[in-house]
Design a protein around this motif. Structure first.
Motif, short mmCIF file in Angstrom:
data_model
loop_
_atom_site.label_atom_id
_atom_site.label_comp_id
_atom_site.label_asym_id
_atom_site.label_seq_id
_atom_site.Cartn_x
_atom_site.Cartn_y
_atom_site.Cartn_z
N MET A 28 60.49 -67.84 -45.70
CA MET A 28 59.38 -68.77 -45.47
C MET A 28 59.49 -69.68 -44.45
O MET A 28 60.49 -69.54 -43.71
CB MET A 28 59.06 -69.94 -46.43
N GLY A 47 55.07 -70.67 -45.22
CA GLY A 47 54.74 -72.42 -46.09
C GLY A 47 54.91 -73.20 -44.69
O GLY A 47 55.60 -73.15 -44.02
N SER A 54 50.82 -74.00 -50.15
CA SER A 54 51.65 -73.22 -49.18
C SER A 54 52.89 -72.83 -49.85
O SER A 54 53.52 -72.46 -49.91
CB SER A 54 51.53 -73.16 -47.95
N LEU A 55 53.27 -74.11 -50.13
CA LEU A 55 54.90 -74.44 -51.01
C LEU A 55 54.82 -73.98 -52.40
O LEU A 55 56.14 -73.07 -52.81
CB LEU A 55 55.74 -75.76 -50.25
N ALA A 58 55.12 -70.45 -51.61
CA ALA A 58 56.31 -69.58 -51.41
C ALA A 58 57.57 -69.35 -52.39
O ALA A 58 58.26 -68.49 -52.28
CB ALA A 58 56.67 -70.56 -50.29
#
Length: 281
Positions: A28, A47, A54-55, A58
């Motif tokens: 990431m 990320g 986004s986390l 990921a």
């Protein structure tokens, strides 16, 4: 699936190299284009520690994560919430040895303590890596060595049991891929404490030419650091150097040797492998 964050940094890029090729690996990064030397089977994804969406992407399918964050930004709350929601079982966090020093109250150390506490109470299994200063910090001297054959630093006779970043990464990889590291704090040092003056002498020997050590007074050190860091980080680094002057960073720990089954790397060995940065052949 193993997730590695911080893969463009000193430790993260080495952790990527240490993960066995037969394991599923995701990397990431805020800017995936900056990630280099990626194993062919690894996946690189975007990320951002401040972006929960986004986390979530990921961390999907991840069971173990290597967490590297930097002081001056947000704490680890967002990442840890996303990790727990995604079903991550184990987080291996890069922290700092100063966390265990009761006399250390600088900004960076307080930030690391806070994030350690967040991880311990996250509901996930955890492993904390607490390295001393990295031997690679000597790279900050490379320009002055190449141009003037001089090392300029604070407190040249104060000792630090600095650690080879490759050893930190190797321990991290063990913690990410082996049983028995959950709930463990690994304090990581080199095999002996060494001063900046001694490091200078070893670099001179390896380069085959005289290198002079010049001790910076605190005001000049502050000016030099201020060109690179915000004022609060500069204050923290100077407080850290003062603790080192008083001997707080000289203790040697055998965890690297215990976990890896071999001696911790020496500064001489690290410098031998990085002579090109200092103008060596």
């Amino acid at each position: 699936m193993i997730l590695v964050t911080g893969a463009t940094g000193t430790i993260g890029r080495e952790v990527v190299r240490e993960i066995p090729a037969d394991l599923d690996l995701r990397i990431m990064a805020r800017d995936p284009g900056r990630v280099t030397d990626v194993p062919p089977a690894a996946e690189t994804v975007h990320g951002d520690f401040t972006d929960p969406a986004s986390l979530a992407d990921a961390l999907r399918g991840v069971h173990t994560a290597f967490l590297v964050t930097n002081p001056g930004g947000n704490d680890d709350t967002c990442f840890l919430r996303a990790a727990r929601a995604a079903g991550v079982r184990h987080v291996v966090k890069l922290s700092a040895a100063a966390v265990a020093d009761h006399g250390a109250e600088d900004l960076i150390t307080r930030w690391q303590r806070h994030n350690e506490d967040l991880l311990r109470t996250s509901g996930m299994e955890w492993t904390l890596l607490r390295p001393r200063s990295f031997m690679s910090n000597a790279l900050s001297w490379a320009r002055s060595i190449r141009s003037d054959d001089v090392v300029r630093a604070l407190y040249g006779t104060s000792a630090n049991a600095c650690v080879d970043p490759r050893d930190v990464a190797a321990v991290a990889a063990r913690a990410l891929t082996e049983e028995g590291h959950a709930g463990t704090v690994h304090t990581l040092t080199g095999p002996q404490a060494i001063t900046a003056a001694e490091q200078t002498a070893q670099l001179a020997e390896l380069l085959g030419r005289p290198i002079r050590f010049e001790e910076l007074p605190p005001d000049r050190a502050r000016t030099a650091l201020s060109a690179r860091y915000p004022a609060d980080i500069v204050d923290a680094l100077l407080e850290s150097a003062e603790r080192q002057r008083k001997g707080s960073k000289a203790a040697v720990d055998d965890t690297v040797a215990t976990v890896l089954g071999r001696p911790a790397g020496t500064f001489h060995g690290w410098a031998s492998d990085h002579l090109g940065a200092f103008g060596g052949g």
